[in-house]
Design an enzyme around this catalytic site. Structure first.
Site, PDB file in Angstrom:
ATOM      1  N   CYS A  36       0.670  -0.972   0.041  1.00  0.00           N
ATOM      2  CA  CYS A  36      -0.159  -0.010  -0.189  1.00  0.00           C
ATOM      3  C   CYS A  36       0.740   1.343   0.014  1.00  0.00           C
ATOM      4  CB  CYS A  36      -0.988  -0.084   1.145  1.00  0.00           C
ATOM      5  SG  CYS A  36      -2.112   1.418   1.622  1.00  0.00           S
ATOM      6  N   SER A  91       0.541   3.648   1.898  1.00  0.00           N
ATOM      7  CA  SER A  91       0.742   4.216   3.159  1.00  0.00           C
ATOM      8  C   SER A  91       2.341   3.963   3.769  1.00  0.00           C
ATOM      9  CB  SER A  91      -0.393   3.689   4.391  1.00  0.00           C
ATOM     10  OG  SER A  91      -1.575   4.301   3.804  1.00  0.00           O
ATOM     11  N   HIS A 134       4.644   6.373   2.493  1.00  0.00           N
ATOM     12  CA  HIS A 134       4.884   7.820   3.481  1.00  0.00           C
ATOM     13  C   HIS A 134       5.284   7.675   4.778  1.00  0.00           C
ATOM     14  CE1 HIS A 134       1.111   8.842   1.154  1.00  0.00           C
ATOM     15  NE2 HIS A 134       0.285   8.159   1.802  1.00  0.00           N
ATOM     16  N   HIS A 163       1.200  -3.623   6.237  1.00  0.00           N
ATOM     17  CA  HIS A 163       0.005  -3.470   7.071  1.00  0.00           C
ATOM     18  C   HIS A 163      -1.186  -4.098   6.198  1.00  0.00           C
ATOM     19  CE1 HIS A 163      -0.384  -0.157   4.611  1.00  0.00           C
ATOM     20  NE2 HIS A 163      -1.516  -0.114   4.716  1.00  0.00           N
ATOM     21  N   CYS A 214      -6.433  -3.555   3.980  1.00  0.00           N
ATOM     22  CA  CYS A 214      -6.553  -2.315   3.864  1.00  0.00           C
ATOM     23  C   CYS A 214      -7.399  -1.724   2.598  1.00  0.00           C
ATOM     24  CB  CYS A 214      -4.911  -1.672   4.013  1.00  0.00           C
ATOM     25  SG  CYS A 214      -4.994   0.020   3.735  1.00  0.00           S
TER      26      CYS A 214
HETATM   27  N1  NAD Z   1      -7.594   6.780   4.951  1.00  0.00           N
HETATM   28  C1  NAD Z   1      -7.335   5.627   4.996  1.00  0.00           C
HETATM   29  O1  NAD Z   1      -7.935   4.504   5.685  1.00  0.00           O
HETATM   30  C2  NAD Z   1      -6.209   4.984   4.043  1.00  0.00           C
HETATM   31  C3  NAD Z   1      -5.897   3.569   3.896  1.00  0.00           C
HETATM   32  C4  NAD Z   1      -5.045   3.272   2.961  1.00  0.00           C
HETATM   33  C5  NAD Z   1      -4.395   4.207   2.098  1.00  0.00           C
HETATM   34  N2  NAD Z   1      -4.834   5.485   2.349  1.00  0.00           N
HETATM   35  C6  NAD Z   1      -4.137   6.372   1.316  1.00  0.00           C
HETATM   36  O2  NAD Z   1      -4.701   6.632   0.201  1.00  0.00           O
HETATM   37  C7  NAD Z   1      -3.847   6.853  -0.728  1.00  0.00           C
HETATM   38  C8  NAD Z   1      -3.898   5.914  -1.942  1.00  0.00           C
HETATM   39  O3  NAD Z   1      -3.247   4.604  -1.863  1.00  0.00           O
HETATM   40  P1  NAD Z   1      -2.917   3.623  -2.813  1.00  0.00           P
HETATM   41  O4  NAD Z   1      -2.111   2.671  -2.070  1.00  0.00           O
HETATM   42  O5  NAD Z   1      -4.221   3.358  -3.631  1.00  0.00           O
HETATM   43  O6  NAD Z   1      -1.894   4.578  -3.719  1.00  0.00           O
HETATM   44  P2  NAD Z   1      -1.209   4.321  -5.131  1.00  0.00           P
HETATM   45  O7  NAD Z   1       0.093   4.725  -5.321  1.00  0.00           O
HETATM   46  O8  NAD Z   1      -1.244   2.878  -5.456  1.00  0.00           O
HETATM   47  O9  NAD Z   1      -2.274   4.874  -6.208  1.00  0.00           O
HETATM   48  C9  NAD Z   1      -2.307   6.262  -6.216  1.00  0.00           C
HETATM   49  C10 NAD Z   1      -3.021   6.680  -7.468  1.00  0.00           C
HETATM   50  O10 NAD Z   1      -3.041   8.021  -7.729  1.00  0.00           O
HETATM   51  C11 NAD Z   1      -2.754   8.602  -8.790  1.00  0.00           C
HETATM   52  N3  NAD Z   1      -2.456  10.034  -8.754  1.00  0.00           N
HETATM   53  C12 NAD Z   1      -1.238  10.597  -8.202  1.00  0.00           C
HETATM   54  N4  NAD Z   1      -1.401  11.804  -8.296  1.00  0.00           N
HETATM   55  C13 NAD Z   1      -2.687  12.282  -8.858  1.00  0.00           C
HETATM   56  C14 NAD Z   1      -3.378  13.451  -9.242  1.00  0.00           C
HETATM   57  N5  NAD Z   1      -2.988  14.540  -9.025  1.00  0.00           N
HETATM   58  N6  NAD Z   1      -4.598  13.195  -9.786  1.00  0.00           N
HETATM   59  C15 NAD Z   1      -5.268  11.715 -10.038  1.00  0.00           C
HETATM   60  N7  NAD Z   1      -4.603  10.927  -9.848  1.00  0.00           N
HETATM   61  C16 NAD Z   1      -3.169  10.896  -9.269  1.00  0.00           C
HETATM   62  C17 NAD Z   1      -1.442   7.754  -9.236  1.00  0.00           C
HETATM   63  O11 NAD Z   1      -1.139   7.517 -10.485  1.00  0.00           O
HETATM   64  C18 NAD Z   1      -1.987   6.363  -8.700  1.00  0.00           C
HETATM   65  O12 NAD Z   1      -2.582   5.551  -9.859  1.00  0.00           O
HETATM   66  C19 NAD Z   1      -2.522   7.141  -0.332  1.00  0.00           C
HETATM   67  O13 NAD Z   1      -2.448   8.269   0.225  1.00  0.00           O
HETATM   68  C20 NAD Z   1      -2.671   6.044   1.145  1.00  0.00           C
HETATM   69  O14 NAD Z   1      -1.704   6.460   2.082  1.00  0.00           O
HETATM   70  C21 NAD Z   1      -5.595   5.966   3.022  1.00  0.00           C
HETATM   71 ZN    ZN Z   2      -2.891   0.632   3.239  1.00  0.00          ZN
END
Ligand code: NAD
Ligand code: ZN
Ligand code: ZN
Length: 369
Positions: free
Chosen positions: A40, A42, A45, A61, A167
């Site tokens: 993921c 996260s 980060h 995670h 997650c």
């Molecule tokens: N709130 C929660 O409980 C929770 C849980 C898990 C992950 N997250 C967060 O969610 C986010 C996404 O996680 P992920 O694992 O899917 O990430 P990821 O990197 O797999 O996917 C992110 C996507 O966003 C795209 N992207 C980047 N900038 C962009 C923009 N300006 N406009 C449109 N698309 C854009 C990328 O090309 C990519 O496809 C992360 O910030 C992660 O930390 C939050």
């Molecule tokens: Zn996650």
């Protein structure tokens, strides 16, 4: 016992795969042999510092595996059980859990510390205690976690796919179904098509959305989005504005889910502009802990009666929603296999994260068995 894990020794360093010493489970704890872990964003980060994390840290995670041993007083699982780790623990009786919001369990306060619930560590290497990502540490062949983080699933669900239920899938699906409350006929925009966004698209589809507009700069992501149920796609929020105007006859999207890799406060006003009157923007993606200002027209918020909400774990309840999602997978409504672009061994973790940064994966999965 000895096992292998990927450790972050300091910010901006690569993951170091090495042998660690793992203590037996104490009261309330469970030793699990992991089958697989999703990669993921996260955990990235923790590497960049966008999320505060204490090092040395075993990352990961989003894991699933088989219980090998349980410590004293464990009642939720037994050796041989197949489990998914929930990245939020759920005790079942704190005020949040009792109120039906176990994603906000009071035990979540321990997550960024990464110790066991008694404040000590079971994981050690190079003579030091290791902390674990949200008290899990799934970038490892084995881990010791609290039973509050374990959700038992049926044995027929492949564990190398079930790990996504820890997650990405509940977070994305729940962002649509619970946090946004997508209703039949809604127009929904999903910004970012990674692990979270692809699950958000599926949640919106299952909830009966009329149009689903996927927004991602990477062409492969936009193509994959259609497989998950997107009806339209755009490469940026700016490009999506006109498209959504056209598709919704000027009404715009009732629900917008933010699932970019790293949130950008400057994009909030343009994202609010994609939103219909009485519409809702759900901020699922993580913004840097250092970012405290966003662009937003509060006049637009007020007179168009919009809302901007956050969500952790998609506002889902781990003990009920992880099995629910396993059932949706079994019945063919939830595509988990399509979300896994590539599998890597634990030693391939740095390559896997480079592929994530390069936009090559919907989800990369570390496969141990
Ligand atoms: N709130 C929660 O409980 C929770 C849980 C898990 C992950 N997250 C967060 O969610 C986010 C996404 O996680 P992920 O694992 O899917 O990430 P990821 O990197 O797999 O996917 C992110 C996507 O966003 C795209 N992207 C980047 N900038 C962009 C923009 N300006 N406009 C449109 N698309 C854009 C990328 O090309 C990519 O496809 C992360 O910030 C992660 O930390 C939050
Ligand atoms: Zn996650
Ligand atoms: Zn609780």
């Amino acid at each position: 016992m000895k096992t292998k894990a990927a450790i972050l020794w300091g910010q901006h360093e690569p993951w170091s795969v090495e042998e660690i010493e793992l203590d037996p489970p104490k009261a309330g704890e469970v030793l699990v042999e992991l089958t697989a872990s999703g990669m993921c964003h996260s955990d990235e980060h923790a590497v960049t510092g966008d999320l505060p994390a204490i090092t040395p840290l075993i990352g990961g995670h989003e894991g699933a595996g088989i219980v090998l041993e349980v410590g004293p007083s464990v009642t939720r699982v037994a050796p041989g059980d197949h489990v998914v780790f929930s990245f939020v623990p759920a005790c079942g009786h704190c005020p949040s859990c009792a109120d039906g919001h176990s994603n906000l369990c009071d035990n979540g306060g321990a997550l960024l510390m990464g110790a066991q619930m008694d404040g000590t560590s079971r994981h050690h290497a190079r003579g030091k205690d290791l902390w674990t990502m949200v008290c899990l540490g799934t970038f490892a062949h084995h881990s010791v976690v609290n039973e509050m983080s374990c959700v038992k699933i049926e044995d027929d669900i492949p564990l190398e796919l079930a790990c996504l239920l820890g997650c990405g899938v509940p977070t994305g699906w729940g962002s649509s179904v619970y946090a946004a409350e997508v209703k039949p006929g809604d127009n929904v925009a999903v910004i970012g098509v990674g692990g979270i966004g692809s699950a958000a698209i599926q949640g919106a589809r299952i909830a009966g959305a009329r149009n689903i507009i996927a927004i991602d700069p990477v062409e492969m992501k936009r193509e994959m989005a259609q497989k998950f149920g997107a009806t339209h796609s755009a490469s940026s929020v700016a490009e999506a504005f006109e498209l959504i105007q056209e598709v919704t006859w000027g009404r715009m999207c009732e629900k917008v889910i933010c699932a970019m890799g790293v949130g950008d406060g400057e994009l909030i006003a343009p994202i609010m502009a994609l939103t219909a009157k009485n519409g809702r923007v759900v901020v699922t993606n993580v913004h840097s802990a250092a970012e405290t200002h966003i662009s937003v027209s509060l006049l637009d918020l007020t007179i168009m009666q919009k809302s901007l909400v956050g969500t952790i774990f998609g506002s889902a309840n781990p003990q009920s929603d992880i099995p629910r999602l396993a059932h949706l997978y079994r019945s063919g409504q939830l595509d988990l296999a399509g979300m896994v672009t590539r599998e890597y061994p634990l030693e391939g973790i740095n390559e896997g994260y480079q592929d994530m940064r390069d936009g090559k994966n919907i989800r990369g999965v570390l496969r141990y068995k």
